[in-house]
Design an enzyme around this catalytic site. Structure first.
Site: not given
Length: 353
Positions: A106, A184, A231, A322
């Site tokens: 990524q 971002y 993404r 997670r």
């Protein structure tokens, strides 16, 4: 949990250039276990990804790897812009491949979500000189006021994305995911909150997506559309409650942009996969309405919700985050009907397991 209930999840599938063992992905999760000064990863990171590959995860998407010193937003994040960094990541990709896995990098630029002490003693870069809300994670100081990027800055950063993609292939990665989500840099251009530009990189949503499209074009030119994932999200780290004014129209505009540049695989990101956002549909259902290519789905999925989404055709690949931190053998546990260990931040954020 009976294995017979969970079958689609364990199907092999080919997406783009990748022959995956299962319809599963390891979601990208910031870990901050690289050397603070050099951004080089060590043997602990090699073992971390190897264990998830050994479990049979179809597609491993790494933690965000920054494309330049100025792209950095947290202490200890890894990079992919020096030869030493590339060589260190080679050990990771080789270990994953030995286990029969597929791994993509990524590639990441945090934009304004940083501080000059982290970003090479330079002010953070952003589409407009508007400070992000809050403090730098794992650093504690408020975000700096960023420097508005010039056209030359924009061209330079687009080149850095393309070079990071080339470096990823040199490091043995099977491709890249461009991080265009979560507030971002790319998402800062996409958002009306952080992008007040009057040139071709600003304006309405279609105009604000110009930077993202130019990044994707160059990355595709560098490594191919069949090795490129994007993404995107409404969610932003500094604006957790943000949502597009008209979610369906926004998603349609994003999809048109992806089709325009030749994307074939996309990764819509939400915190709540089953939450409806418009017209009684979830984010991924709205995306599927306009997109017939590959969709990687993510958002607090468990095996049952993932199985259902794949069976319904809403997503092609289910990404888990997670659960994979707490359970390196997550797929084994699902397959055998064993208990899934719950994620606990105080335990699982502090160590690579």
């Amino acid at each position: 949990m009976e294995h017979t209930m969970i079958s689609k999840l364990f199907e092999p599938v080919t997406i783009g250039a990748w022959k995956l063992r299962t319809r599963t992905a390891m979601a990208p999760m910031t870990r901050c276990f690289a050397d603070v000064q050099t951004g080089v990863v060590g043997e602990d990171v090699v073992e971390y990804y190897r264990r998830r590959a050994a479990d049979g995860i179809g597609l491993i998407i790494t933690e965000g790897i920054v494309i330049s010193p100025r792209a950095k937003g947290n202490p200890g994040v890894s990079g992919l812009y020096t030869q030493e960094q590339i060589n260190a990541w080679k050990k990771v990709t080789e270990a994953v491949h030995r286990e029969g896995g597929t791994i993509i990098a990524q590639i990441w630029h945090v934009g304004r979500a940083s501080h000059h002490e982290i970003a090479g003693n330079l002010p953070p870069q952003a589409p407009s000189a508007i400070r992000a809300e809050g403090k730098v994670s794992r650093f504690g100081k408020p975000f700096d006021i960023p420097e508005e990027m010039s056209i030359d800055d924009i061209k330079e950063v687009i080149g850095q994305y393309a070079q990071a993609a080339i470096n990823a292939i040199e490091a043995g990665f099977d491709g890249v995911e461009v991080h265009g989500a979560h507030g971002y840099l790319i998402d800062q251009f996409n958002s009306d909150v952080s992008n007040h530009r009057k040139d071709r990189y600003g304006g309405d949503l279609a105009g604000r997506l110009t930077f993202m499209k130019e990044v994707l074009k160059e990355v595709i030119n560098a490594v191919g559309a069949n090795r490129t994932l994007i993404r995107f999200s409404a969610l932003k780290i500094d604006q957790p409650d943000y949502m597009w004014e008209d979610p369906e129209e926004a998603i349609q505009t994003f999809i048109e942009a992806y089709k325009e540049v030749g994307m074939t695989m996309i990764h819509p990101s939400t915190m709540e996969f089953t939450k409806t956002i418009a017209d009684g549909k979830t984010m991924h259902q709205l995306v599927r309405k306009y997109w017939d290519g590959i969709i990687v789905g993510v958002g607090d999925l468990n095996a049952e919700t993932a199985e259902q989404a794949i069976a319904e055709g809403t997503v092609d690949i289910a990404a888990f985050g997670r659960p994979l931190l707490a359970n390196p053998n997550f797929l084994h546990r699902v397959e055998k009907g064993e208990e899934i260990i719950p994620y606990e931040a105080k335990i699982h954020l502090k160590e690579l397991i």
